[in-house]
Enzyme design. Structure first.
Site, PDB file in Angstrom:
ATOM      1  N   LYS A 122      26.462 -26.829 -10.903  1.00 13.79           N
ATOM      2  CA  LYS A 122      27.732 -27.207 -10.417  1.00 13.79           C
ATOM      3  C   LYS A 122      27.688 -28.859  -9.893  1.00 13.79           C
ATOM      4  CE  LYS A 122      32.230 -25.736  -9.692  1.00 13.79           C
ATOM      5  NZ  LYS A 122      33.070 -25.334  -8.514  1.00 13.79           N
ATOM      6  N   ASP A 150      17.400 -22.624   0.005  1.00 17.21           N
ATOM      7  CA  ASP A 150      16.119 -23.157   0.833  1.00 17.21           C
ATOM      8  C   ASP A 150      14.927 -22.688   0.689  1.00 17.21           C
ATOM      9  OD1 ASP A 150      18.322 -24.507   2.304  1.00 17.21           O
ATOM     10  OD2 ASP A 150      18.962 -22.687   3.570  1.00 17.21           O
TER      11      ASP A 150
END
Ligand code: NAP
Ligand code: GDD
Length: 851
Positions: free
Chosen positions: A207, A275
Site C-alpha cells: 500500500k 520490525d
C-alpha cells in the site's frame, strides 16, 4: 540458502554493531473489564486489572536486533519526562548504547495508551509531539552521526513521522552511509519519499509503495512498474516491497526482481512483523549476505513473527529451526544442543512424543538398528544423544572409539528411524535430558529401570514410570524399556469394579453423531462394553457406526443399541436400570447453533433438560455411575477473555448456548449437592470427515470437492470472519474418557490453542483442490473467485448469519494437558487435508454413480 549457512550467519550476529535511528515510543496497554456505563456521561467504565508497557516504534526494531544478538545503539530525541526515563531504563536493561539519545524538555516522549476490555480496544490515548525536532537537537543528532557513523556495520531508519528524521538528518545519513559504505535501511512513512533519496534499501509495504509511486498495484507488472519508478527517482540500491500473505518482492536496481512467497504457517498477529523484517534484513546486509539471501531469511523470520501472539521478536534459533523444518538430510539431523532444545520445545508444544536414547554407537550393528527402530515406535520422533570421542574413551578405555564422533553421528543420522543426533561430552546424558525433557526415555533391556539416568526429569515432565525391565539381560540392546508418555495424570487406582465381571460398561447418548461414533470406537478398543441410545427414525441414522456394529445375536458383541430419547425420562430410567453403566457420556443434543434459533424450545428440552433427566435417573437408581456432560465453548459466546479457560465467565449467545449453560450448571450442581462423579468437558469446535454436513467446515470441504468435480457450481456461506479453535474429533473423545478416569470429578477445557477464520478454512480447502481463491467486493456482496478462471465459487447468503454471532473462540487447554495428560495430536492443516480428501473420495463416488 542452506540451513548451515543461516546458522553461521547468526553466529556472526554478535559482532555486528547496528545503529537504530528514528522515532521512539512507549506502547502502554491497559486491560480491564467493563460492565457498566458511567453516570457522568454515556461512556463505558473500564476497571483496569492489568497494565503492560512495551517499546514501540523504532524501539521495537531495537528489540528485534537485540533478540538477534547484535550490539545496538540508538539515536533519537525524546522529552525530558517520566516516559523518557522509562524508555532509558528499558534500553539500559537490554544493554543498548544510548550515547545518541538526546532530550528536549519542550517535547513529549511519545506514548500511546490503549484501553482494552472484553477483547475490544475501547480508546487510544496519544501523548506526543509531532513537530520536527528543534535546531539545537538536530545539531546534536548530526554531530553524533558525523562522529560515530563509521563505528557501525548497518543503520536502520525507523520513521513514524514524529519529527526526529528531518530532511537534513536523512540527507546527511544517506550521504555519509554511501561515503563510508555502510548500508542504510529505511522503513519509510508518509507520501513524500524524496527525503530518503540515496538510502541503500527501502522496505515499504504494498500500500505504501502504491501511494509513494502513484501507481495502483493490481498485479505483478504494476508492482514492477512502481518499483522501477521508486528505484530510479530515489537512487536506491534496492527496494523490498512486503505483500502480506503474498510474501515479499525484492527489486534490486540492477538485475531481476526476486519474489519470495510467504512461509507463514498460521497467522495470529501481524503487529510488529515489519520490525522483524527490517531487523533481520539489516543484520543480513551487515553480515555480508546478498540482498536476496538477506530478504529470504527476513521472510522466514516474518513467517515466525506473524505466527506468534503478543510477542514481536524472533530469535536466531527459531529462524534456524524454521529453515531446517522439513529438511531431513543426514546433515540437518545433527544438531547442537541449543538449536535442538528449541526444536524439541516446539515439537512438544505441537503435541509430539519425543523419544530419547543415548549411547556410544561405535561399530553400529544390526542389534543397534533394531533397538533404535523399536525406540522410534515409542513416539513421534527419536533423538539420539551420542557420546563424543573423549567421553567414549573415558567410559570404554583408550582403545575406543574405533570410529570417530563425526562419522558415528553421520552413520546414525542416515537411519530413517532417527530424527536428530546430538553429541554430548559428559559421562551421562543428564544435561541433554534436562534441556530436552523428552516424553519417553528408551534404554536397552540390560539396564535396570532405577539406573536409567534422567528418569526423574522425564517423569516430572509428564512421562510415566517405566514398566519392569525384561529379565533377558544382554549387551545387545534389542529391547526397549521406556516410561509410557500417556496417559499421564491422575488415573484412578480405585476404579469401581463391575458386578459380575471386569468389563466396564459405558452408556452413550448421541452415539449416532460425530463424537458418539469416535467415542464408541475408542471405548470398544479399550475393552468396554458399549451401550448406545438411538432415536427411532423413519430412515436409518446409524451411518457413522455401521462399521463397528455387529449383530447382537453374535457371540462377544460389545456394542449394543437401545431405543430411547433425551426427551423421554421413562426411557432413560429404564435403560439405566437395565444397563447399570459405569460411565455415561451425554453427547446427545440438538447441536446446531443456527437451528437452535428456529427450534429454541425443543433445543432447551433436549440439551438442557436432557442432562438433568439423566442426572436424576442416576440419583434415583442409586447407581455409582460417572457422568460426562458434553459442554461447549459456545458458553463463552461474546468472549470476556482470550484465550478462554475454565475460569473465564460465560456469555451465551444463542438458545443452544443457553441450554448448554443450564446443563453445565446442573451437572456441577449434582456434583456439589449429591457428591456425584459428574464432569463437564468444555469442548471447542472439533471436526472430522464424519462432521454433520451443515456445520461450516464440512459444508466447505464437501462443496469444494463437488465444485472441483463439476457436481456443484457454488457454495453459499454466512459470516466469513468468525474464528474458531478447530480440532479433530478423534483426538477430543480421548479427553472425554480421561476426565472420567480421574480421582476427582472436575470440568476441563479441551482445545488446540489455535484459532482460524472461516475465510481461512475455505481458502485452505479450495487450495487443496488447486482452486486458489481471490476475494472481491465487501459485505454481503463479497465473492470468492477462482484466480485462474475468474469463476465465482463462493457467495454470501445472509440466511446463514446468526442473530447474535460468536466472533472468536480460542481455548486454553492447559489444565487438561497438565492434569489429564491430554493434548491434540492432529494439526489444523492435517485436519483440513483429512476432511478435504475424504470429501473428494465421496464426490468421486457420486460422480461415478451419476455415470
Ligand atoms: P452431532 O453430530 O450433531 O450428534 C448429536 C447426537 O445427538 C446424534 O446422535 C443425535 O441423534 C443425538 N440426538 C439429538 N437429539 C436427541 C434426542 N432428543 N435424544 C437422544 N439423542 C438425540 O453432534 P456432535 O458434533 O457429535 O457433538 C456431540 C455433543 O457435543 C453434542 O452435545 C454437542 O452439542 C456437543 N459439542 C460439540 C462440539 C463440536 O464441535 N462437535 C463442541 C462442543 C460441544 P440422531 O443421529 O438421531 O440425530
Ligand atoms: N453452519 C454454518 N454455515 N456456519 C457458517 C456458515 C455457514 O454457511 N458461514 C459462516 N459460518 C460461521 C458461523 O456463523 C459460525 O460463526 C462459524 O461459521 C462456525 O459455525 P458452525 O460450524 O455451525 O459451528 P458453531 O461454532 O456454531 O457450533 C459448533 O461448535 C460448538 C462449539 O463451539 C457446534 O458443533 C456446536 O454444537 C458446538 O457446541
Amino acid at each position: 540458502m542452506e540451513r548451515r549457512e543461516v546458522e553461521s550467519f547468526f553466529e556472526r550476529a554478535s559482532s555486528v554493531r547496528a545503529l537504530v535511528i528514528g522515532d521512539l515510543m512507549l506502547d502502554e496497554y491497559l486491560w480491564g473489564k467493563t460492565d457498566r456505563i458511567s453516570p457522568e456521561a454515556p461512556v463505558q467504565v473500564v476497571e483496569v486489572n492489568r497494565e503492560d508497557l512495551r517499546l514501540g516504534g523504532a524501539g521495537n526494531v531495537v528489540n528485534n536486533l537485540v533478540a538477534l544478538g547484535c550490539k545496538v545503539s540508538v539515536c533519537s530525541v525524546v522529552g525530558d519526562d517520566d516516559n523518557a526515563n522509562l524508555l532509558r531504563g528499558a534500553f539500559e536493561e537490554k544493554g543498548v548504547d544510548l550515547e545518541g539519545l538526546f532530550h528536549d524538555p519542550e517535547r513529549k516522549t511519545s506514548k500511546k495508551t490503549r484501553v482494552i476490555a472484553a477483547n475490544q480496544q475501547i480508546v487510544r490515548i496519544d501523548r506526543e509531539t509531532r513537530a520536527h525536532i528543534c535546531d539545537d537537537c538536530q545539531q546534536k543528532v548530526l554531530g553524533y552521526l558525523y562522529a560515530r557513523l563509521g563505528d557501525f556495520d548497518v543503520v536502520v531508519v525507523s520513521d513514524y513521522l514524529k519529527g526526529v528524521l528531518t530532511p537534513a538528518v536523512l540527507e546527511a545519513l544517506c550521504q555519509a552511509g554511501r561515503t563510508l559504505g555502510i548500508p542504510v535501511v529505511v522503513d519509510p512513512k508518509g507520501n513524500d519519499y524524496g527525503k530518503y533519496r540515496g538510502a541503500t534499501l527501502l522496505t515499504p509495504n504494498r500500500k505504501e509503495a502504491e501511494i509513494a509511486s502513484g501507481i495502483a498495484i493490481a498485479d505483478v507488472a504494476a508492482l514492477q512498474q512502481a518499483a522501477d519508478k521508486l528505484l530510479s527517482e530515489l537512487a536506491l540500491d534496492a527496494l523490498l516491497i512486503t505483500r502480506s500473505e503474498a510474501g515479499m518482492s525484492l527489486f534490486p536496481s540492477a538485475g531481476a526482481a526476486v519474489h519470495i512467497p510467504t512461509v507463514a504457517r498460521e497467522v495470529y498477529d501481524v503487529t510488529g512483523a515489519g520490525d522483524t523484517v527490517i531487523a533481520v534484513l539489516s543484520l543480513g546486509l551487515a553480515c555480508g549476505l546478498s540482498m536476496a539471501d538477506a530478504a529470504w531469511v527476513a521472510n522466514v523470520a516474518a513467517g515466525i513473527a506473524v505466527g506468534k501472539l503478543g510477542t514481536s521478536t524472533v530469535s536466531p534459533q527459531e529462524i534456524v529451526v524454521e529453515v531446517g523444518h522439513g529438511l531431513k538430510d543426514s546433515d540437518s539431523k545433527i544438531k547442537n544442543l541449543d538449536v535442538l532444545t528449541h526444536i524439541i520445545a516446539q515439537e512438544r508444544a505441537r503435541g509430539k512424543k519425543v523419544v530419547f536414547t543415548n549411547g556410544c554407537f561405535d561399530l553400529l550393528h544390526v542389534g543397534h538398528v533394531k533397538y533404535l527402530q523399536k525406540a522410534r515406535e515409542l513416539g513421534d520422533l527419536l533423538v539420539v544423544g551420542l557420546n563424543t570421542d573423549a567421553s567414549v574413551k573415558r567410559l570404554k578405555g583408550e582403545t575406543r572409539p574405533l570410529i570417530e564422533e563425526s562419522e558415528r553421528a553421520h552413520i546414525l543420522a542416515a537411519l530413517d528411524c532417527i530424527d536428530y543426533v546430538v553429541l554430548f561430552d559428559e559421562d551421562t546424558p543428564l544435561t541433554l535430558i534436562e534441556a530436552l525433557v523428552p516424553t519417553v526415555l528408551a534404554k536397552g533391556a540390560d539396564y535396570k529401570i532405577e539406573d536409567v539416568v534422567g528418569r526423574e526429569v522425564v517423569e516430572a515432565g509428564g512421562g510415566r514410570a517405566p514398566p519392569a525391565a525384561s529379565s533377558t539381560r544382554s549387551s545387545t540392546p534389542t529391547e526397549v524399556v521406556a516410561p509410557k508418555p500417556l496417559p499421564a495424570g491422575p488415573i484412578s487406582a480405585s476404579y469401581p469394579s463391575i458386578p459380575g465381571g471386569t468389563m466396564k460398561k459405558a452408556f452413550i447418548t448421541g452415539i449416532t453423531g460425530q463424537d458418539g461414533s469416535y467415542l464408541a470406537e475408542l471405548l470398544l478398543d479399550k475393552g468396554y462394553q458399549v451401550h448406545g441410545m438411538i432415536r427411532r427414525s423413519s430412515s436409518f441414522n446409524t451411518g457413522r457406526i455401521n462399521h463397528i456394529y455387529r449383530d447382537p445375536h453374535e457371540a462377544e458383541t460389545r456394542l449394543l443399541l437401545h431405543y430411547g430419547d433425551l426427551n423421554d425420562a421413562s426411557s432413560i430410567n429404564r435403560l439405566l436400570r437395565e444397563v447399570r453403566p459405569d460411565e455415561i457420556y451425554n453427547l446427545g443434543a440438538q447441536s446446531h447453533v443456527r437451528v437452535s434459533y428456529d427450534v429454541p424450545e425443543y433445543t432447551g428440552e433436549v440439551d438442557a433438560l436432557g442432562a438433568v433427566r439423566i442426572l436424576e435417573g442416576i440419583r434415583e437408581t442409586g447407581l455409582n455411575t460417572r457422568f460426562y456432560q458434553a459442554s461447549s465453548s459456545e458458553l463463552y459466546g461474546k468472549v470476556l477473555e482470550t484465550p478462554q479457560r475454565e475460569t473465564t465467565p460465560f456469555y451465551p449467545r444463542s438458545p443452544y448456548a443457553c441450554a448448554k449453560a443450564y446443563a453445565f450448571y446442573i451437572t456441577k450442581n449434582y456434583r456439589e449437592s449429591y457428591g456425584m462423579f459428574a464432569c463437564n468437558g468444555i469442548l471447542f469446535n472439533h471436526e472430522s470427515p464424519r462432521r454433520g454436513e451443515t456445520f461450516v467446515t464440512r459444508k466447505i470441504t464437501r462443496a469444494a470437492a463437488r465444485i472441483r468435480l463439476g457436481l456443484q457450481e457454488r457454495l453459499y456461506l454466512g459470516n466469513l470472519e468468525a474464528k474458531r479453535d478447530w480440532g479433530f474429533a478423534g483426538d477430543y473423545v480421548e479427553g472425554m474418557w480421561r476426565m472420567l478416569q480421574c480421582d476427582q470429578p472436575d470440568d476441563f477445557v479441551i482445545a488446540t490453542g489455535e484459532t482460524h477464520s472461516v475465510r481461512e478454512f475455505a481458502e485452505l480447502v479450495f487450495s487443496r483442490h488447486d482452486l486458489e481463491l481471490a476475494w472481491q467486493g465487501a459485505g454481503v456482496d463479497e465473492k470468492g473467485v477462482e484466480r485462474r478462471s475468474g469463476k465465482v465459487l463462493i457467495e454470501i447468503d445472509p440466511r446463514y448469519f446468526r442473530p447474535a454471532e460468536v466472533d472468536l473462540l480460542l481455548g486454553d487447554s492447559g489444565k487438561a494437558r497438565r492434569e489429564l495428560g491430554w493434548r491434540p495430536e492432529t494439526s489444523f492443516r492435517e485436519l483440513v487435508a483429512m476432511m478435504a480428501d475424504a470429501d473428494l473420495k465421496i464426490a468421486q463416488k457420486e460422480l461415478r454413480a451419476n455415470g
